[in-house]
Motif scaffolding. Structure first.
Motif, PDB file in Angstrom:
ATOM      1  N   LEU B 133      32.144  85.836  82.064  1.00  0.00           N
ATOM      2  CA  LEU B 133      31.509  86.153  80.862  1.00  0.00           C
ATOM      3  C   LEU B 133      30.403  84.885  80.662  1.00  0.00           C
ATOM      4  O   LEU B 133      30.695  83.870  81.025  1.00  0.00           O
ATOM      5  N   ASN B 134      29.363  85.520  80.195  1.00  0.00           N
ATOM      6  CA  ASN B 134      28.523  84.513  80.013  1.00  0.00           C
ATOM      7  C   ASN B 134      27.703  84.862  78.663  1.00  0.00           C
ATOM      8  O   ASN B 134      26.847  85.758  78.671  1.00  0.00           O
ATOM      9  N   THR B 135      28.153  84.126  77.687  1.00  0.00           N
ATOM     10  CA  THR B 135      27.980  84.794  76.296  1.00  0.00           C
ATOM     11  C   THR B 135      27.398  83.684  75.218  1.00  0.00           C
ATOM     12  O   THR B 135      27.935  82.498  75.405  1.00  0.00           O
ATOM     13  N   ILE B 136      26.761  84.156  74.607  1.00  0.00           N
ATOM     14  CA  ILE B 136      26.373  83.128  73.398  1.00  0.00           C
ATOM     15  C   ILE B 136      26.865  84.132  71.824  1.00  0.00           C
ATOM     16  O   ILE B 136      26.267  85.039  71.877  1.00  0.00           O
ATOM     17  N   VAL B 137      27.749  83.694  71.284  1.00  0.00           N
ATOM     18  CA  VAL B 137      28.090  84.302  69.977  1.00  0.00           C
ATOM     19  C   VAL B 137      27.687  83.587  68.757  1.00  0.00           C
ATOM     20  O   VAL B 137      28.023  82.651  68.599  1.00  0.00           O
ATOM     21  N   SER B 138      26.832  84.482  68.249  1.00  0.00           N
ATOM     22  CA  SER B 138      26.489  83.664  66.767  1.00  0.00           C
ATOM     23  C   SER B 138      27.113  84.727  65.664  1.00  0.00           C
ATOM     24  O   SER B 138      27.119  85.839  65.418  1.00  0.00           O
ATOM     25  N   PRO B 167      37.359  78.091  82.888  1.00  0.00           N
ATOM     26  CA  PRO B 167      36.004  77.567  82.166  1.00  0.00           C
ATOM     27  C   PRO B 167      34.901  77.433  83.197  1.00  0.00           C
ATOM     28  O   PRO B 167      35.330  76.914  84.303  1.00  0.00           O
ATOM     29  N   MET B 168      33.769  77.857  83.030  1.00  0.00           N
ATOM     30  CA  MET B 168      32.720  77.499  83.951  1.00  0.00           C
ATOM     31  C   MET B 168      31.433  77.354  83.024  1.00  0.00           C
ATOM     32  O   MET B 168      31.574  77.233  81.895  1.00  0.00           O
ATOM     33  N   ALA B 169      30.370  76.965  83.901  1.00  0.00           N
ATOM     34  CA  ALA B 169      29.269  76.314  83.232  1.00  0.00           C
ATOM     35  C   ALA B 169      28.239  77.696  82.595  1.00  0.00           C
ATOM     36  O   ALA B 169      27.682  77.559  81.585  1.00  0.00           O
ATOM     37  N   GLY B 170      28.077  78.755  83.582  1.00  0.00           N
ATOM     38  CA  GLY B 170      27.298  79.770  83.072  1.00  0.00           C
ATOM     39  C   GLY B 170      27.465  80.931  84.179  1.00  0.00           C
ATOM     40  O   GLY B 170      26.209  81.030  84.743  1.00  0.00           O
ATOM     41  N   PRO B 171      28.574  81.406  84.191  1.00  0.00           N
ATOM     42  CA  PRO B 171      28.781  82.291  85.476  1.00  0.00           C
ATOM     43  C   PRO B 171      27.841  83.768  85.715  1.00  0.00           C
ATOM     44  O   PRO B 171      27.763  84.198  84.271  1.00  0.00           O
ATOM     45  N   LYS B 172      27.432  84.175  86.627  1.00  0.00           N
ATOM     46  CA  LYS B 172      26.842  85.414  86.824  1.00  0.00           C
ATOM     47  C   LYS B 172      27.436  86.177  87.738  1.00  0.00           C
ATOM     48  O   LYS B 172      28.824  86.478  87.547  1.00  0.00           O
ATOM     49  N   GLY B 173      26.601  86.733  88.541  1.00  0.00           N
ATOM     50  CA  GLY B 173      27.110  87.593  89.747  1.00  0.00           C
ATOM     51  C   GLY B 173      28.150  86.911  90.596  1.00  0.00           C
ATOM     52  O   GLY B 173      28.340  85.637  90.627  1.00  0.00           O
ATOM     53  N   LYS B 186      25.282  79.356  87.092  1.00  0.00           N
ATOM     54  CA  LYS B 186      23.956  78.475  86.365  1.00  0.00           C
ATOM     55  C   LYS B 186      23.632  77.707  87.493  1.00  0.00           C
ATOM     56  O   LYS B 186      23.293  78.607  88.680  1.00  0.00           O
ATOM     57  N   ASN B 187      23.006  76.339  87.277  1.00  0.00           N
ATOM     58  CA  ASN B 187      22.234  75.590  88.208  1.00  0.00           C
ATOM     59  C   ASN B 187      23.211  74.956  88.952  1.00  0.00           C
ATOM     60  O   ASN B 187      22.881  74.162  89.832  1.00  0.00           O
ATOM     61  N   LEU B 188      24.423  75.307  89.016  1.00  0.00           N
ATOM     62  CA  LEU B 188      25.575  74.542  89.911  1.00  0.00           C
ATOM     63  C   LEU B 188      25.597  75.294  91.334  1.00  0.00           C
ATOM     64  O   LEU B 188      25.916  74.454  91.930  1.00  0.00           O
ATOM     65  N   GLY B 189      24.954  76.222  91.274  1.00  0.00           N
ATOM     66  CA  GLY B 189      25.069  77.062  92.441  1.00  0.00           C
ATOM     67  C   GLY B 189      26.014  77.972  92.650  1.00  0.00           C
ATOM     68  O   GLY B 189      26.157  78.901  91.768  1.00  0.00           O
ATOM     69  N   VAL B 190      26.594  77.973  93.892  1.00  0.00           N
ATOM     70  CA  VAL B 190      27.773  78.996  94.028  1.00  0.00           C
ATOM     71  C   VAL B 190      29.286  78.020  94.353  1.00  0.00           C
ATOM     72  O   VAL B 190      29.358  77.284  94.818  1.00  0.00           O
ATOM     73  N   ILE B 191      30.015  78.574  93.222  1.00  0.00           N
ATOM     74  CA  ILE B 191      31.610  77.948  93.338  1.00  0.00           C
ATOM     75  C   ILE B 191      32.420  79.075  94.265  1.00  0.00           C
ATOM     76  O   ILE B 191      32.373  80.044  94.110  1.00  0.00           O
ATOM     77  N   THR B 211      19.775  77.581  91.559  1.00  0.00           N
ATOM     78  CA  THR B 211      20.290  78.392  90.541  1.00  0.00           C
ATOM     79  C   THR B 211      20.662  79.845  90.996  1.00  0.00           C
ATOM     80  O   THR B 211      19.496  80.381  91.605  1.00  0.00           O
ATOM     81  N   ALA B 212      21.760  80.315  91.042  1.00  0.00           N
ATOM     82  CA  ALA B 212      21.961  81.759  91.967  1.00  0.00           C
ATOM     83  C   ALA B 212      22.404  82.628  90.508  1.00  0.00           C
ATOM     84  O   ALA B 212      23.108  82.302  89.624  1.00  0.00           O
TER      85      ALA B 212
END
Lengths: 158, 251
Positions: B133-138, B167-173, B186-191, B211-212
């Motif tokens: 989940l990589n979200t901004i909820v307003s 919890p993660m920084a900004g997870p994507k694929g 995010k810019n942490l690379g691949v965990i 950034t991956a």
């Protein structure tokens, strides 16, 4: 009674970049080129296909992962996704799903177009954006991108 | 007003030895990244178009034919095939469809796995699915960010449920191979996680310096799409992951 001169309302926003329908739907092979935006990835056998978000698909030879090399670029406007089977590349071309014969990657040809398969809002408004934008004028062609602009009396907003 | 920016990635992995069949199928079908909106499973292609799941018969070259259209929900963004199922990521949860009859996907779970925010890419392996989940909820001027990975129990495919979050920084694929889970963050690379205990992923490495956005696991070769190009890593020895190649933007 005095008449107030109307002043144009100026706002920063976005405006569409247009392309003709014919250009928008043209699918063709081009020489290998650099990435503009590294998009989605698909792998089949020794080849990797990577969508260059919005412009087409890079075909990469990965038979030696130490030295991958780009073979060709297939120009497809508003492209985001790609999948390949039996030398047929399936891709999105804005809201259309297209099938491309890639038996000869340097001379591909479009073999089928199915319209209205994908939702393609780029034609209506800039994605992931809140603010003013210049309304789309369909008579000007297809929208392929949105760029920052100084707007006068903008009529559209999200 | 609620604004959501969602990335949903679904990865599903095999459950048992029956996966070997899936491996050979994958070989013929190729492999998509977890962010894909369209995937090929044998003679069919499945496409998600934001609200619907569309099925195309691609058995005849050059002539794909739409054979089914099923309304799924809203904000449908990603699709991942696994065995006889499609795991679909949307802004309001994960949907699971049974494609035993490939021309007629049917909902496997009467309730999709809901999250109060949108979720995106999903991968599944051994009875568990992993969702980033990589979200901004307003809401009314106040915004919060939610970046995490959720672990979903799918042992009963009809009743999936969340068993844990990380919890993660900004997870994507993300992608899975055996006991290892790779997540773009995010810019942490691949965990890199060890998921021998599936409900307790354990970070064993961080491949950093870029950034991956998405990745594909391929028998010891990790293909990572990064902002600055394509990186490939050798993970056949998981304790010593090495860079195989970097294809820059202009290569």
């Amino acid at each position: 009674m005095s008449c107030l001169k109307e002043e144009a309302i100026k706002e920063k926003g976005k405006k569409p970049v247009y392309i003709t329908k014919t250009n928008f739907e043209t699918i063709e092979s081009k020489p290998a080129q650099g990435f503009s935006k590294v998009g989605k990835i698909f792998k089949l056998g020794n080849r990797i296909y990577i969508s260059d978000k919005g412009s087409g698909v890079h075909i990469i030879d990965n038979s030696n992962p130490v030295l991958p090399s780009k073979l060709a670029f297939i120009s497809i406007f508003a492209n985001n996704d790609v999948a390949v089977k039996n030398n047929i590349m399936y891709a999105d071309n804005s809201s259309d799903l297209i099938a491309i014969d890639i038996s000869d990657i340097h001379n591909v040809n479009l073999t089928k177009r199915l319209v209205n398969v994908f939702e393609y809002n780029l034609q209506e408004y800039p994605q992931s954006y809140s603010g003013y934008f210049e309304c789309v004028d369909e008579s000007k062609g297809y929208v392929i991108d949105w760029v920052d602009a100084d707007l006068e009396n903008p009529e559209c907003q999200r | 007003m609620r604004i959501q920016i969602l990335i949903f990635t679904l990865i599903v992995a095999m459950i048992s030895c029956s996966k070997d069949n899936n491996s050979s199928t994958n070989f013929q079908n190729g492999k998509s990244g977890s962010m894909a909106r369209m995937v090929i499973v044998n003679n069919y292609m499945y496409v998600v178009d934001n609200q619907n799941l569309k099925t195309f018969d691609i058995s005849t070259n050059n002539n794909p034919i739409e054979v089914d259209k099923t309304e799924v929900g809203f904000g449908i963004e990603t699709i991942f095939p696994f065995a006889n199922y499609l795991f679909i990521g949307s802004t309001d949860g994960m949907y699971i469809y049974d494609i035993s009859n490939p021309e007629n996907p049917v909902s496997a779970s009467s309730q999709h796995v809901e999250h109060f925010t949108a979720c995106d890419p999903v991968v599944a392996f051994n009875n568990y699915a992993y969702v980033t989940l990589n979200t901004i909820v307003s809401s009314c001027g106040r915004s919060t960010t939610l970046n995490e990975m959720q672990i979903v129990d799918i042992q009963d495919i009809f009743h999936p449920f969340v068993v844990g979050t990380i919890p993660m920084a900004g997870p994507k694929g993300l992608g899975i191979d055996g006991n290892n889970l790779f997540v773009c963050d995010k810019n942490l690379g691949v965990i890199v996680f060890d998921i021998s205990m599936p409900t307790s992923p354990n970070v064993i490495d961080t491949i950093s310096g870029f950034t991956a956005n998405d990745l594909i696991t391929d028998n010891g070769n990790l293909l990572v799409v990064c902002n600055d190009g394509l990186r490939q890593f050798n993970y056949s020895n998981i304790d010593s992951i090495t860079l195989t190649s970097l294809m820059n933007l202009n290569d």
